[in-house]
Design a protein around this motif. Structure first.
Motif, mmCIF file in Angstrom:
data_model
loop_
_atom_site.group_PDB
_atom_site.id
_atom_site.type_symbol
_atom_site.label_atom_id
_atom_site.label_comp_id
_atom_site.label_asym_id
_atom_site.label_seq_id
_atom_site.Cartn_x
_atom_site.Cartn_y
_atom_site.Cartn_z
ATOM 1 N N ASP A 193 17.765 -1.918 130.470
ATOM 2 C CA ASP A 193 18.868 -1.919 131.424
ATOM 3 C C ASP A 193 19.550 -3.287 131.411
ATOM 4 O OD1 ASP A 193 20.270 -0.453 133.540
ATOM 5 O OD2 ASP A 193 19.435 -1.982 134.885
ATOM 6 N N PRO A 194 20.897 -3.364 131.451
ATOM 7 C CA PRO A 194 21.862 -2.258 131.556
ATOM 8 C C PRO A 194 22.174 -1.638 130.198
ATOM 9 C CG PRO A 194 23.020 -4.335 131.516
ATOM 10 C CD PRO A 194 21.555 -4.675 131.478
ATOM 11 N N GLU A 195 22.982 -0.568 130.207
ATOM 12 C CA GLU A 195 23.344 0.064 128.947
ATOM 13 C C GLU A 195 24.230 -0.877 128.126
ATOM 14 O OE1 GLU A 195 25.433 3.636 129.771
ATOM 15 O OE2 GLU A 195 27.058 2.678 130.880
#
Length: 261
Positions: A193-195
């Motif tokens: 995370d994050p993408e």
């Protein structure tokens, strides 16, 4: 079918003959563009655009009324029967078929082209942005830790671009960043995370030997070595001096194919 229907209308007497001929004539009166628009919408609803079945249906619905009338005129008796007063007849009217505007057909054509279009790629390089202050440090890290060598260095649009290579692997360093990234991750399992673009992968012949050399060069692992049976490989993860995640993969034996009977 048209020949049989035309012959029956010309030579035979049967109930409803006039009504049948009138219906065919009424269909012929409809303007060709209107017919083709209705047929095109019908083919879209049936999912038959750009298909052999759809083409045959258009030929049938458009050609049968016209060919039936033409055959009827052709097969009419040339010698009048006793008591029959011939009435001068006009030659059959030939109606030209007009296709609808191209804008109605282009969406279907574009869809068909996309279905049959194929693209082939090969990998060229990975690009990493760095601050100007970190450029030389990053060059030194990839040279001393992973054995990359300088291939090109040039200025363009006020930014320094550097290409480094090791075998078939090429990495581009773009010295245009103004801010440094956050602290690098220490655990591959918590780095999802994050993408984003998560990592790039380097193939090695012997993972254990490579990991051993990296440890001697003070490059710690953040994951692995681990086996991935689904792809038949062993992998491990490290980070460069900027915190970018690099996967190391050792080719293995692909899993056996399972045949379902």
């Amino acid at each position: 079918m048209s020949s049989l229907a035309g012959y029956a209308l010309a030579r035979l007497d049967f109930a409803g003959k006039g009504v049948f001929a009138f219906v065919i004539l009424a269909v012929m009166i409809i303007p060709a563009p209107a017919m083709f628009l209705a047929q095109y919408k019908l083919l879209i609803s049936l999912g038959l655009t750009n298909s052999p079945v759809g083409y045959v249906l258009i030929l049938i619905t458009s050609g049968i009324p016209m060919s039936t009338l033409i055959t009827r005129w052709h097969d009419r008796p040339s010698i009048p029967a006793p008591g029959f007063s011939p009435v001068p007849t006009r030659p059959p009217r030939v109606v030209s078929a007009v296709l609808p505007p191209d804008r109605l057909w282009l969406p279907a054509r574009a869809t068909a082209n996309l279905v049959h279009m194929s693209m082939t790629f090969s990998h060229d390089h990975v690009g990493i942005s760095v601050t100007p202050e970190d450029l030389d440090t990053t060059l030194q890290w990839y040279a001393s830790k992973l054995g990359f060598v300088l291939d090109q260095r040039f200025e363009s649009h006020g930014t320094t671009f550097v290409f480094i290579v090791n075998g078939d692997v090429k990495i581009e360093l773009l010295a245009g960043a103004s801010n440094r990234r956050e602290a690098p991750t220490r655990d591959i399992l918590t780095s999802m995370d994050p993408e984003r673009l998560h990592h790039f992968c380097l193939a090695v012949e012997d993972l254990d030997a490579t990991v051993s050399q990296l440890r001697d060069r003070d490059v710690p692992l953040i994951g692995g070595p681990m086996d991935v049976p689904a792809i038949g490989q062993r992998i491990a993860f490290i980070t460069d001096n900027l915190g970018n995640i690099i996967e190391l993969a050792e080719p293995g034996t692909p899993p056996a194919m399972i045949t379902v009977r």
